[in-house]
Motif scaffolding. Sequence first.
Motif, mmCIF file in Angstrom:
data_model
loop_
_atom_site.group_PDB
_atom_site.id
_atom_site.type_symbol
_atom_site.label_atom_id
_atom_site.label_comp_id
_atom_site.label_asym_id
_atom_site.label_seq_id
_atom_site.Cartn_x
_atom_site.Cartn_y
_atom_site.Cartn_z
ATOM 1 N N LEU A 47 2.276 8.551 -24.768
ATOM 2 C CA LEU A 47 1.133 8.487 -23.855
ATOM 3 C C LEU A 47 1.116 7.172 -23.088
ATOM 4 C CD1 LEU A 47 -1.800 10.005 -25.947
ATOM 5 C CD2 LEU A 47 -0.420 11.074 -24.168
ATOM 6 N N ILE A 48 1.365 6.077 -23.822
ATOM 7 C CA ILE A 48 1.380 4.766 -23.178
ATOM 8 C C ILE A 48 2.556 4.694 -22.196
ATOM 9 C CG2 ILE A 48 1.406 2.270 -23.582
ATOM 10 C CD1 ILE A 48 -0.982 3.612 -24.860
ATOM 11 N N GLU A 49 3.703 5.254 -22.620
ATOM 12 C CA GLU A 49 4.873 5.255 -21.731
ATOM 13 C C GLU A 49 4.553 5.975 -20.431
ATOM 14 O OE1 GLU A 49 7.524 6.808 -24.966
ATOM 15 O OE2 GLU A 49 9.000 5.566 -23.925
ATOM 16 N N ALA A 50 3.892 7.132 -20.562
ATOM 17 C CA ALA A 50 3.545 7.912 -19.371
ATOM 18 C C ALA A 50 2.612 7.119 -18.468
ATOM 19 C CB ALA A 50 2.899 9.228 -19.787
ATOM 20 N N LEU A 51 1.662 6.445 -19.101
ATOM 21 C CA LEU A 51 0.674 5.673 -18.342
ATOM 22 C C LEU A 51 1.345 4.543 -17.553
ATOM 23 C CD1 LEU A 51 -2.376 6.156 -18.335
ATOM 24 C CD2 LEU A 51 -2.613 4.234 -19.918
ATOM 25 N N VAL A 52 2.302 3.885 -18.211
ATOM 26 C CA VAL A 52 2.994 2.758 -17.574
ATOM 27 C C VAL A 52 3.857 3.253 -16.409
ATOM 28 C CG1 VAL A 52 4.761 0.981 -17.939
ATOM 29 C CG2 VAL A 52 2.969 1.313 -19.634
ATOM 30 N N THR A 53 4.407 4.451 -16.549
ATOM 31 C CA THR A 53 5.328 4.972 -15.527
ATOM 32 C C THR A 53 4.590 5.665 -14.377
ATOM 33 O OG1 THR A 53 6.710 5.436 -17.443
ATOM 34 C CG2 THR A 53 7.583 6.109 -15.339
ATOM 35 N N LEU A 54 3.312 5.970 -14.597
ATOM 36 C CA LEU A 54 2.529 6.715 -13.607
ATOM 37 C C LEU A 54 2.615 6.161 -12.173
ATOM 38 C CD1 LEU A 54 1.027 9.277 -14.147
ATOM 39 C CD2 LEU A 54 -1.073 7.982 -14.505
ATOM 40 N N PRO A 55 2.533 4.835 -11.975
ATOM 41 C CA PRO A 55 2.595 4.310 -10.600
ATOM 42 C C PRO A 55 3.885 4.677 -9.867
ATOM 43 C CG PRO A 55 1.848 2.617 -12.093
ATOM 44 C CD PRO A 55 2.263 3.777 -12.943
ATOM 45 N N LEU A 56 4.911 5.057 -10.638
ATOM 46 C CA LEU A 56 6.183 5.411 -10.028
ATOM 47 C C LEU A 56 6.085 6.747 -9.287
ATOM 48 C CD1 LEU A 56 8.707 3.656 -10.380
ATOM 49 C CD2 LEU A 56 9.465 5.221 -12.157
ATOM 50 N N VAL A 57 5.261 7.663 -9.797
ATOM 51 C CA VAL A 57 5.232 9.013 -9.224
ATOM 52 C C VAL A 57 3.979 9.292 -8.394
ATOM 53 C CG1 VAL A 57 6.746 10.018 -10.947
ATOM 54 C CG2 VAL A 57 4.301 9.933 -11.392
ATOM 55 N N LEU A 58 2.907 8.583 -8.677
ATOM 56 C CA LEU A 58 1.666 8.846 -7.935
ATOM 57 C C LEU A 58 1.748 8.282 -6.523
ATOM 58 C CD1 LEU A 58 -1.351 8.171 -10.302
ATOM 59 C CD2 LEU A 58 -0.632 10.345 -9.312
ATOM 60 N N PRO A 59 1.145 8.950 -5.521
ATOM 61 C CA PRO A 59 1.063 8.338 -4.199
ATOM 62 C C PRO A 59 0.210 7.077 -4.285
ATOM 63 C CG PRO A 59 0.190 10.589 -4.199
ATOM 64 C CD PRO A 59 0.502 10.258 -5.599
ATOM 65 N N PRO A 60 0.598 6.019 -3.586
ATOM 66 C CA PRO A 60 -0.163 4.774 -3.655
ATOM 67 C C PRO A 60 -1.631 4.987 -3.275
ATOM 68 C CG PRO A 60 1.857 4.469 -2.420
ATOM 69 C CD PRO A 60 1.764 5.913 -2.712
ATOM 70 N N THR A 61 -1.877 5.983 -2.455
ATOM 71 C CA THR A 61 -3.263 6.236 -2.055
ATOM 72 C C THR A 61 -4.112 6.653 -3.245
ATOM 73 O OG1 THR A 61 -2.389 8.360 -1.315
ATOM 74 C CG2 THR A 61 -2.970 6.773 0.376
ATOM 75 N N VAL A 62 -3.513 7.391 -4.178
ATOM 76 C CA VAL A 62 -4.284 7.838 -5.355
ATOM 77 C C VAL A 62 -4.649 6.651 -6.234
ATOM 78 C CG1 VAL A 62 -4.188 9.204 -7.462
ATOM 79 C CG2 VAL A 62 -3.276 10.141 -5.339
ATOM 80 N N ILE A 63 -3.670 5.811 -6.526
ATOM 81 C CA ILE A 63 -3.955 4.614 -7.329
ATOM 82 C C ILE A 63 -4.950 3.734 -6.575
ATOM 83 C CG2 ILE A 63 -2.961 2.630 -8.503
ATOM 84 C CD1 ILE A 63 -0.267 4.052 -8.339
ATOM 85 N N GLY A 64 -4.682 3.559 -5.288
ATOM 86 C CA GLY A 64 -5.559 2.734 -4.459
ATOM 87 C C GLY A 64 -6.990 3.250 -4.480
ATOM 88 N N PHE A 65 -7.109 4.560 -4.399
ATOM 89 C CA PHE A 65 -8.444 5.163 -4.391
ATOM 90 C C PHE A 65 -9.197 4.846 -5.682
ATOM 91 C CE2 PHE A 65 -10.983 8.892 -5.697
ATOM 92 C CZ PHE A 65 -12.014 8.739 -4.784
ATOM 93 N N TYR A 66 -8.521 5.066 -6.840
ATOM 94 C CA TYR A 66 -9.214 4.812 -8.109
ATOM 95 C C TYR A 66 -9.507 3.330 -8.307
ATOM 96 C CZ TYR A 66 -8.968 9.629 -9.512
ATOM 97 O OH TYR A 66 -9.169 10.968 -9.576
ATOM 98 N N LEU A 67 -8.572 2.493 -7.848
ATOM 99 C CA LEU A 67 -8.817 1.050 -7.965
ATOM 100 C C LEU A 67 -10.036 0.656 -7.129
ATOM 101 C CD1 LEU A 67 -5.206 -0.420 -7.941
ATOM 102 C CD2 LEU A 67 -6.921 -0.720 -9.725
ATOM 103 N N LEU A 68 -10.109 1.250 -5.948
ATOM 104 C CA LEU A 68 -11.226 0.945 -5.063
ATOM 105 C C LEU A 68 -12.555 1.349 -5.714
ATOM 106 C CD1 LEU A 68 -11.307 -0.336 -2.315
ATOM 107 C CD2 LEU A 68 -11.373 1.940 -1.281
ATOM 108 N N VAL A 69 -12.520 2.525 -6.345
ATOM 109 C CA VAL A 69 -13.730 2.997 -7.028
ATOM 110 C C VAL A 69 -14.108 2.032 -8.156
ATOM 111 C CG1 VAL A 69 -14.622 4.828 -8.536
ATOM 112 C CG2 VAL A 69 -13.361 5.416 -6.460
#
Lengths: 225, 331
Positions: A47-69
């Motif tokens: 689970l932790i491995e998946a979490l760490v690797t997530l930024p590799l596959v997610l569009p930056p907009t998705v991460i950006g959106f949640y960070l913004l929230v």
Amino acid sequence: MTELFTEIRPAVVLTLQLAGFSTVILMALATPLAWWLTVSKWRMRPLIEALVTLPLVLPPTVIGFYLLVMMNPNAPLGGAWLRLTGETLAFSFSGLLLASVIYSLPFAVQPLRTAFQSVGIGPREAATTLGASPLQAFFSVVLPLSRRGFLSAAVLSFAHTLGEFGIVLMVGGNIPGQTRVISIEIFNRVETLDYSGAHVLSLGLLVLSFIALAFTYFLSREPQS
Amino acid sequence: MTMLHLNINAPRESFELRVQHDIPLSGITALVGRSASGKSSLLRMIAGLDPCEGDIRFGSEVWQQGRKVMTPAHRRRIGFVFQDIRLFDHLNVTDNIQISGRWQTQPVDPQILPEIIDILDLGPLMDRPATRLSGGERQRVALARALVAAPRLLLLDEPLSGLDPQQKERLIPRIQLALKRAQCPAVFVSHDRAEVARFADRSIEISHGIITTTQDAPRSLRAKMTDRPNTATFAGQEIYVPNEWAVKAGDDVFFRLPAQQLTLTTTDPGQTSAAFCAPVKPIEKNGADTAKLVFENGQAIESDVVITGRNFCAKGKQLWLVSPNVTFVTD
């Protein structure tokens, strides 16, 4: 031409600062994380491995959106930051730094993990039987044996942060001297049809990234005996 | 005598390792068995590198009790020579041997370093990177690295595997001398009976995780070095001593005769190609096929030569003992 350089200078300085700070923070964060991922026998480790690797596959907009929230002053993180520093996290350099650390995390963790794995358990056990505590074994044996992994993790983190665009736009916006990094500057110039400015910056990034990657691949070559 | 007390069990892939045994903490003990018999696992459990259940005590010091490890591996003050050597490849030979100085909490006899380097003949290699060593050289460096840390017990996992017969021949005396200098008892794992006969004081046989037999090596005999090179005398007979032992004239050398390969004759065989031939008298007969044999200098051995003929081994009868080889030991 000198005029152009004065114009783009703030973006270049900002980008290098962001990449530099991100790399330092990333190495401090990724070393224990990668080590834990290498030695941990915990069942939920994937689970932790998946979490760490997530930024590799997610569009930056998705991460950006949640960070913004999360950075919203009404959210726990944004609120805590506001009380602590008196500034909002969103659309600030600190916010940008946080975002790029998260975004580039897999690029720091992966080479370190590979390096730790290739060192293996052998040298650590040998150090243990010679009286080294786990921490001493890590610092005097594992660390020097995986130094190439550290170099390539640092170079990749730096290069990857240089090229960020989507997440910066989401979290940092487009504030000159504060959050306007090279990639945003290029976007602005293309929008205003200033192709020569865009060209200089693009070529600069391209050459820098190429050098960084070539350096990493030269490092990861097997030493010739 | 202090003992390494073992009462442990651990599941392995195809069997359960169950060992209840006290290993004397003196001399060299061999753990013998086929591959995958559990002997290497046992060694790693003693070192604290692999988990097990039960009790391990080093003398009066509790290393493990039940499932609870009381002393982690790095505080057991043991040495381990791994089968795959495991030198630190980023360091040269000197740093490999001395790195334990950074980690040791106990003061170490400063004299031991130069002496071990000398015994193991590492002087010319000290500046060499660990990656530029031959198999035999790596083996010697690993041994020095373990002994210089002043372990209270040295564990060796197949220390001679991967070496050719000549290399073994040269290394065995060096290992024995180095262990003696470091005053360190050793437990070594081997599947090679000839190797065990060469340098173990006792052997413990393991099969499918269980100790099947234990055996003490025959008592050693004492000969005296003469003025001539490589020559010692024992009860008026000459014995060839290899260079590795480097004993001075007048000093004692110790050797064992291989119990399984001895021959007794009723007439003097005269000039033989055997390594050892000396007159001997049986003084008592123990059971059907062993006897105590006394040499002319008063030293004695137990012999389990199969004795044929009823009066062959009568008490006090003059016999000759012939052995195809002798094995030198440290004492």
